[in-house]
Design a protein around this motif. Structure first.
Motif, PDB file in Angstrom:
ATOM      1  N   GLY A   1      -0.589  -1.763 -10.554  1.00 10.11           N
ATOM      2  CA  GLY A   1       0.132  -0.657  -9.945  1.00 10.11           C
ATOM      3  C   GLY A   1       1.527  -0.493 -10.499  1.00 10.11           C
ATOM      4  O   GLY A   1       1.897  -1.074 -11.532  1.00 10.11           O
TER       5      GLY A   1
ATOM      6  N   ASP B   1       4.814   6.249  -1.245  1.00 12.15           N
ATOM      7  CA  ASP B   1       3.997   7.111  -2.103  1.00 12.15           C
ATOM      8  C   ASP B   1       3.978   6.674  -3.554  1.00 12.15           C
ATOM      9  O   ASP B   1       3.901   7.490  -4.461  1.00 12.15           O
ATOM     10  N   THR B   2       4.027   5.353  -3.797  1.00 16.55           N
ATOM     11  CA  THR B   2       3.889   4.850  -5.164  1.00 16.55           C
ATOM     12  C   THR B   2       2.489   4.293  -5.407  1.00 16.55           C
ATOM     13  O   THR B   2       2.219   3.763  -6.478  1.00 16.55           O
ATOM     14  N   GLY B   3       1.611   4.405  -4.419  1.00 17.30           N
ATOM     15  CA  GLY B   3       0.259   3.878  -4.567  1.00 17.30           C
ATOM     16  C   GLY B   3       0.194   2.395  -4.245  1.00 17.30           C
ATOM     17  O   GLY B   3       1.192   1.753  -3.928  1.00 17.30           O
ATOM     18  N   ASP B   4      -1.017   1.847  -4.320  1.00 15.74           N
ATOM     19  CA  ASP B   4      -1.214   0.434  -4.025  1.00 15.74           C
ATOM     20  C   ASP B   4      -0.711  -0.427  -5.182  1.00 15.74           C
ATOM     21  O   ASP B   4      -0.871  -0.064  -6.353  1.00 15.74           O
TER      22      ASP B   4
ATOM     23  N   TYR C   1       0.832  -1.190   0.000  1.00 15.60           N
ATOM     24  CA  TYR C   1       0.000   0.000   0.000  1.00 15.60           C
ATOM     25  C   TYR C   1       0.875   1.251   0.000  1.00 15.60           C
ATOM     26  O   TYR C   1       2.093   1.175   0.039  1.00 15.60           O
ATOM     27  N   GLY C   2       0.265   2.407  -0.103  1.00 12.10           N
ATOM     28  CA  GLY C   2       1.009   3.631  -0.357  1.00 12.10           C
ATOM     29  C   GLY C   2       2.060   3.977   0.662  1.00 12.10           C
ATOM     30  O   GLY C   2       2.977   4.756   0.378  1.00 12.10           O
TER      31      GLY C   2
END
Length: 294
Positions: A68, A98-101, A47-48
């Motif tokens: 993702g 902070d790369t997203g899920d 997750y982020g």
């Protein structure tokens, strides 16, 4: 041989790792903990808030990005449909945050150096012991000020040394950086001897000849899997050794085994290979380990 269907395995959010951030794990396949060819394969949700510092391992791994985008610093990133080979002894990262899920298929396995692979149970138990004398913070284990030993150690290295009771000696890297393969940019070629089956030959790695490939089966085609490794169904359906395969069905075959896929519809299958255990043992006997970098 092992066959597991990904849609039958629940996501485990309880397993505590040595990195930072929330993860969910679907562990599908595993090997022999006593063998230098031990392995584990699963589907991993990150997750982020996930973060892992730049580090290396004494084992090899493949990572295939299902959903993702996973960034690895200046080593590049895995977008959906990209396969990464991360060799033993080779630094990579940092990864996140902070790369997203993300959703990633990950195969970790004992590589040419013969140092094998810790089990999830060993890792969890060692982490619990280490937390009595320090803290895991942003993927690094930091010993308490009153405890002897190096104060800041990579989380994986700290766990390995706790299990082994000795200093981790990393194998010399055979590759300067991870190898990222964009499957969409490879051409489908006919696979000799198997009608209706095409192959994208992605690469063969190390002196132990670790294979990677993708296969496309037309309806009615038979595909015989022969190389030691994990075969992950990316799409399609049909039969596999008396069972019905579908997306994220996973097959492990050992050296000397075969697995037969028969497609009912157009199907794509990814091979993430592993070295033969005999090759690992031969390599280990021939190549002395190097000293670990501080």
């Amino acid at each position: 041989m092992q066959i597991v269907h990904g849609d039958e395995v629940e996501i485990d959010f309880s397993s505590k790792g040595v990195r930072t951030g929330k993860t969910g794990k679907q562990l599908l396949l595993g090997g022999d903990p006593e063998s230098p060819g031990n392995f584990k394969f699963g589907l991993f949700h990150q997750y982020g808030d996930f973060f892992s510092p730049r580090h290396r391992h004494n084992f090899c791994q493949f990572r295939f990005q299902l959903e993702g985008d996973s960034a690895y610093g200046h080593d590049g990133h895995l977008s959906a449909g990209t396969l990464g080979y991360f060799p033993e002894g080779t630094h990579y990262g940092p990864q996140g945050p902070d790369t997203g899920d993300t959703y990633t298929a990950v195969l970790q396995f004992g590589g040419p150096s013969g140092q094998g692979l810790l089990t999830p149970e060993q890792t969890a138990a060692a982490a619990r012991e280490l937390e009595k004398i320090g803290v895991f913070e942003k993927g690094v284990f930091r010993r308490n000020s009153d405890v002897d030993g190096k104060k800041n150690v990579d989380g994986f290295q700290a766990v390995w040394e706790q299990v082994a009771g000795r200093k981790l000696v990393y194998p010399e890297s055979q590759y300067a950086r991870p190898i990222l393969m964009h499957l969409d940019n490879f051409k489908w070629m006919p696979l000799a001897g198997m009608s209706g089956v095409s192959i994208k030959a992605l690469g063969t790695f190390t002196d132990c000849a670790i294979p990677s490939a993708a296969y496309r089966l037309e309806p009615g085609a038979d595909f015989i899997a022969e190389s030691r490794g994990v075969y992950l169904v990316l799409s399609g359906g049909g039969s596999l050794e008396g069972e019905t395969f579908r997306q994220y069905t996973s097959l492990y075959i050992d050296t000397g085994e075969t697995g037969r896929f028969k497609a009912d519809q157009v199907s794509e299958i990814l091979l993430m290979g592993m070295p033969n255990v005999a090759d690992i043992l031969q390599h280990e006997a021939a190549e002395p380990h190097s000293e670990a970098a501080e």
